[in-house]
Design a protein around this motif. Structure first.
Motif, PDB file in Angstrom:
ATOM      1  N   GLU A 144       0.821  -1.204   0.000  1.00 32.45           N
ATOM      2  CA  GLU A 144       0.000   0.000   0.000  1.00 32.45           C
ATOM      3  C   GLU A 144       0.859   1.260   0.000  1.00 32.45           C
ATOM      4  OE1 GLU A 144      -3.267   0.279  -0.415  1.00 32.45           O
ATOM      5  OE2 GLU A 144      -3.214  -1.906  -0.742  1.00 32.45           O
ATOM      6  N   ASP A 145       1.982   1.216   0.682  1.00 30.04           N
ATOM      7  CA  ASP A 145       2.860   2.382   0.719  1.00 30.04           C
ATOM      8  C   ASP A 145       3.587   2.582  -0.610  1.00 30.04           C
ATOM      9  OD1 ASP A 145       2.494   3.222   3.546  1.00 30.04           O
ATOM     10  OD2 ASP A 145       3.187   1.179   3.887  1.00 30.04           O
ATOM     11  N   GLU A 146       3.895   1.490  -1.295  1.00 35.68           N
ATOM     12  CA  GLU A 146       4.467   1.614  -2.634  1.00 35.68           C
ATOM     13  C   GLU A 146       3.436   2.212  -3.592  1.00 35.68           C
ATOM     14  OE1 GLU A 146       7.830  -1.800  -3.162  1.00 35.68           O
ATOM     15  OE2 GLU A 146       5.751  -2.501  -3.140  1.00 35.68           O
ATOM     16  N   LYS A 147       2.193   1.789  -3.440  1.00 36.18           N
ATOM     17  CA  LYS A 147       1.113   2.354  -4.265  1.00 36.18           C
ATOM     18  C   LYS A 147       0.992   3.855  -4.019  1.00 36.18           C
ATOM     19  CE  LYS A 147      -1.646  -1.907  -4.354  1.00 36.18           C
ATOM     20  NZ  LYS A 147      -2.944  -2.534  -3.956  1.00 36.18           N
ATOM     21  N   LYS A 148       1.123   4.227  -2.748  1.00 42.06           N
ATOM     22  CA  LYS A 148       1.050   5.644  -2.389  1.00 42.06           C
ATOM     23  C   LYS A 148       2.188   6.419  -3.051  1.00 42.06           C
ATOM     24  CE  LYS A 148       2.875   6.721   1.387  1.00 42.06           C
ATOM     25  NZ  LYS A 148       3.212   6.727   2.834  1.00 42.06           N
ATOM     26  N   GLY A 149       3.400   5.855  -3.013  1.00 39.03           N
ATOM     27  CA  GLY A 149       4.546   6.521  -3.620  1.00 39.03           C
ATOM     28  C   GLY A 149       4.382   6.688  -5.123  1.00 39.03           C
ATOM     29  N   ILE A 150       3.868   5.652  -5.780  1.00 36.18           N
ATOM     30  CA  ILE A 150       3.623   5.727  -7.221  1.00 36.18           C
ATOM     31  C   ILE A 150       2.605   6.817  -7.529  1.00 36.18           C
ATOM     32  CG2 ILE A 150       2.582   4.484  -9.160  1.00 36.18           C
ATOM     33  CD1 ILE A 150       3.844   1.912  -7.997  1.00 36.18           C
ATOM     34  N   GLN A 151       1.571   6.889  -6.710  1.00 37.13           N
ATOM     35  CA  GLN A 151       0.536   7.905  -6.915  1.00 37.13           C
ATOM     36  C   GLN A 151       1.105   9.318  -6.752  1.00 37.13           C
ATOM     37  OE1 GLN A 151      -2.750   7.656  -4.167  1.00 37.13           O
ATOM     38  NE2 GLN A 151      -3.584   9.641  -4.785  1.00 37.13           N
ATOM     39  N   ILE A 152       1.877   9.542  -5.692  1.00 33.60           N
ATOM     40  CA  ILE A 152       2.421  10.872  -5.432  1.00 33.60           C
ATOM     41  C   ILE A 152       3.356  11.318  -6.548  1.00 33.60           C
ATOM     42  CG2 ILE A 152       3.958  12.166  -3.893  1.00 33.60           C
ATOM     43  CD1 ILE A 152       2.715  10.657  -1.557  1.00 33.60           C
ATOM     44  N   ILE A 153       4.248  10.433  -6.979  1.00 36.28           N
ATOM     45  CA  ILE A 153       5.169  10.787  -8.063  1.00 36.28           C
ATOM     46  C   ILE A 153       4.402  11.066  -9.353  1.00 36.28           C
ATOM     47  CG2 ILE A 153       6.938   9.835  -9.613  1.00 36.28           C
ATOM     48  CD1 ILE A 153       8.070  10.864  -7.004  1.00 36.28           C
ATOM     49  N   SER A 154       3.385  10.275  -9.625  1.00 37.56           N
ATOM     50  CA  SER A 154       2.596  10.461 -10.847  1.00 37.56           C
ATOM     51  C   SER A 154       1.860  11.792 -10.836  1.00 37.56           C
ATOM     52  CB  SER A 154       1.597   9.306 -11.018  1.00 37.56           C
ATOM     53  OG  SER A 154       2.265   8.068 -11.109  1.00 37.56           O
ATOM     54  N   GLU A 155       1.399  12.215  -9.661  1.00 38.38           N
ATOM     55  CA  GLU A 155       0.675  13.474  -9.551  1.00 38.38           C
ATOM     56  C   GLU A 155       1.616  14.673  -9.461  1.00 38.38           C
ATOM     57  OE1 GLU A 155      -2.054  13.189  -6.319  1.00 38.38           O
ATOM     58  OE2 GLU A 155      -3.230  11.567  -7.236  1.00 38.38           O
ATOM     59  N   ALA A 156       2.822  14.442  -8.937  1.00 37.78           N
ATOM     60  CA  ALA A 156       3.785  15.539  -8.801  1.00 37.78           C
ATOM     61  C   ALA A 156       4.363  15.944 -10.152  1.00 37.78           C
ATOM     62  CB  ALA A 156       4.908  15.136  -7.849  1.00 37.78           C
ATOM     63  N   PHE A 157       4.446  14.972 -11.061  1.00 41.86           N
ATOM     64  CA  PHE A 157       5.007  15.232 -12.387  1.00 41.86           C
ATOM     65  C   PHE A 157       4.018  14.737 -13.446  1.00 41.86           C
ATOM     66  CE2 PHE A 157       8.469  14.455  -9.388  1.00 41.86           C
ATOM     67  CZ  PHE A 157       9.167  15.658  -9.483  1.00 41.86           C
ATOM     68  N   THR A 158       4.273  15.088 -14.679  1.00 38.08           N
ATOM     69  CA  THR A 158       3.421  14.605 -15.764  1.00 38.08           C
ATOM     70  C   THR A 158       3.716  13.129 -16.008  1.00 38.08           C
ATOM     71  OG1 THR A 158       5.032  15.102 -17.502  1.00 38.08           O
ATOM     72  CG2 THR A 158       3.555  16.895 -16.817  1.00 38.08           C
ATOM     73  N   PRO A 159       2.828  12.424 -16.726  1.00 35.45           N
ATOM     74  CA  PRO A 159       3.098  11.019 -17.044  1.00 35.45           C
ATOM     75  C   PRO A 159       4.437  10.810 -17.750  1.00 35.45           C
ATOM     76  CG  PRO A 159       0.820  11.549 -17.534  1.00 35.45           C
ATOM     77  CD  PRO A 159       1.485  12.850 -17.185  1.00 35.45           C
ATOM     78  N   LYS A 160       4.980  11.872 -18.323  1.00 31.77           N
ATOM     79  CA  LYS A 160       6.242  11.757 -19.054  1.00 31.77           C
ATOM     80  C   LYS A 160       7.390  11.278 -18.165  1.00 31.77           C
ATOM     81  CE  LYS A 160       8.918  14.221 -22.561  1.00 31.77           C
ATOM     82  NZ  LYS A 160       8.509  13.282 -23.612  1.00 31.77           N
ATOM     83  N   VAL A 161       7.283  11.518 -16.842  1.00 34.86           N
ATOM     84  CA  VAL A 161       8.350  11.075 -15.954  1.00 34.86           C
ATOM     85  C   VAL A 161       8.528   9.561 -16.031  1.00 34.86           C
ATOM     86  CG1 VAL A 161       6.936  10.741 -13.882  1.00 34.86           C
ATOM     87  CG2 VAL A 161       9.338  11.377 -13.642  1.00 34.86           C
ATOM     88  N   TRP A 162       7.423   8.835 -16.293  1.00 36.27           N
ATOM     89  CA  TRP A 162       7.502   7.374 -16.375  1.00 36.27           C
ATOM     90  C   TRP A 162       8.054   6.909 -17.722  1.00 36.27           C
ATOM     91  CZ3 TRP A 162       7.281   4.653 -12.102  1.00 36.27           C
ATOM     92  CH2 TRP A 162       6.588   5.152 -11.000  1.00 36.27           C
ATOM     93  N   GLU A 163       8.118   7.820 -18.712  1.00 37.06           N
ATOM     94  CA  GLU A 163       8.749   7.467 -19.982  1.00 37.06           C
ATOM     95  C   GLU A 163      10.259   7.356 -19.813  1.00 37.06           C
ATOM     96  OE1 GLU A 163       7.590  10.211 -22.999  1.00 37.06           O
ATOM     97  OE2 GLU A 163       5.446   9.769 -22.800  1.00 37.06           O
ATOM     98  N   HIS A 164      10.757   7.972 -18.774  1.00 43.82           N
ATOM     99  CA  HIS A 164      12.187   7.882 -18.445  1.00 43.82           C
ATOM    100  C   HIS A 164      12.304   7.214 -17.076  1.00 43.82           C
ATOM    101  CE1 HIS A 164      13.098  10.344 -21.888  1.00 43.82           C
ATOM    102  NE2 HIS A 164      12.270  11.268 -21.468  1.00 43.82           N
ATOM    103  N   SER A 165      11.958   5.948 -17.042  1.00 44.34           N
ATOM    104  CA  SER A 165      11.972   5.222 -15.774  1.00 44.34           C
ATOM    105  C   SER A 165      12.363   3.772 -16.008  1.00 44.34           C
ATOM    106  CB  SER A 165      10.595   5.281 -15.101  1.00 44.34           C
ATOM    107  OG  SER A 165       9.633   4.571 -15.852  1.00 44.34           O
TER     108      SER A 165
END
Length: 343
Positions: A144-165
């Motif tokens: 659940e905490d990993e899910k939270k971290g994924i959510q926060i990073i996704s909302e803090a930046f545009t989806p483009k951040v995951w294109e470089h991941s």
């Protein structure tokens, strides 16, 4: 006529190119470092890794293994608060920053205020060249905490951040059924990321299994070269050139001093490599890529050529006259040498 400074510059680069004809692998790193220095590609530039994952999963250890230096300190204690920690370093004259987010994927009392952490990250993180999502392979579920971290990073930046991941699984040798768990865990992480950015981007995120206490994964393959390859090809173009320059000297260079080995670096035993050239000796710190990895790296270099071309044109415009043309030719020759090596 070339002035003396310009002539020395051209002569120096041409000398390196001439040396590379005899042993392209031995001068590969020196050649690239020379080019980036003379063309000022690394001036005021750096590469930045953002680490996301629970405290204690091996984020810092894996970064340190890849860069062969203690860039990020290895923590011994659990996170107690949400924060952003940045570690700055310099490798072969190239600056790098490792940004960790302790607490973001941890079960700590201070939670329930995602917007606070989104603003914290946005204010402190101005550049991301690669996002590392690090988790244990032997942990069967997405916490659940990993899910939270994924959510926060996704909302803090545009989806483009995951294109470089890249998804990195540590403790690979602790898995009961390595290949099956790697496939299943990759799918689960991608599915969780897809909830925020969609499957089109999420399903393209590569995963790499590592084990910081072993040079191989349970399938007998060496993981460090695969990690390097995926990190390099997934990086932003802005960070790819500095990263390549920082690590180029470790790419299959010829070892000229037999006994100059770091006793703390235990992941490599080049004698076990099927790709070993019997006429060469390898430094224990070298990367030894297979043909697939070489091709992927070469394709990434092709993508960042425009940056090299622009830099060459800029220097040429400043210098003017024959020096501009000479440098342009040198850049072209150097790229030819790079492609020869990776062919």
């Amino acid at each position: 006529m070339l002035n003396e400074t310009a002539k020395k510059l051209v002569d120096e680069i041409i000398k390196k190119l001439a040396e590379s004809k005899e042993s392209i692998s031995s001068s590969f790193g020196e050649l690239l470092s020379l080019l980036i220095d003379k063309l000022q590609l690394s001036k005021d530039k750096k590469f930045v890794f953002l680490l996301l994952g629970k405290t204690g999963v091996g984020k810092s250890s894996t970064v340190n293994s890849l860069l062969n230096q203690e860039i990020a300190p290895v923590g011994k204690y659990d996170a107690t608060t949400m924060e952003v920690q940045e570690y700055e370093h310099e490798i072969n004259g190239v600056k790098c920053s490792i940004i960790d987010t302790p607490g973001l994927c941890d079960d700590i009392p201070e939670k329930g205020n995602n917007q606070k952490y989104i603003e914290l990250i946005q204010n402190q993180v101005k550049q991301i060249d690669l996002l590392w999502f690090v988790t244990r392979l032997d942990d069967s579920r997405v916490g659940e905490d990993e899910k939270k971290g994924i959510q926060i990073i996704s909302e803090a930046f545009t989806p483009k951040v995951w294109e470089h991941s890249v998804i990195i699984f540590t403790r690979a040798n602790k898995a009961d059924d390595y290949l099956e768990e790697l496939r299943e865990r990759t799918k689960r992480i991608r599915d969780e990321i897809a909830k925020h950015i969609g499957h089109e981007i999420a399903n393209k995120i590569p995963s790499v299994a590592v084990d910081n206490k072993s040079q191989t994964t349970p399938d007998g393959k060496r993981w460090l070269e695969e990690l390097y390859t995926q990190v390099f090809i997934r990086m932003s173009e802005r960070g790819a050139i500095p990263f390549l320059m920082a690590t180029a000297s470790r790419i299959n260079k010829t070892q000229s001093h037999k006994n100059n080995r770091d006793p703390n670096w235990t992941f490599y035993n080049p004698s076990e490599s099927q790709d070993k050239d019997e006429n060469r000796e390898f430094d224990a710190n070298d990367f030894i890529f297979n043909s697939i990895q070489k091709e992927l790296i070469k394709q990434k270099i092709i993508e960042v050529i425009p940056a090299l071309a622009v830099a060459g044109a800029t220097i040429g415009a400043v210098a003017g006259g024959p020096i501009g043309a000479a440098i342009g030719g040198v850049v072209g020759a150097a790229l030819g040498g790079i492609f020869y090596f990776f062919s």
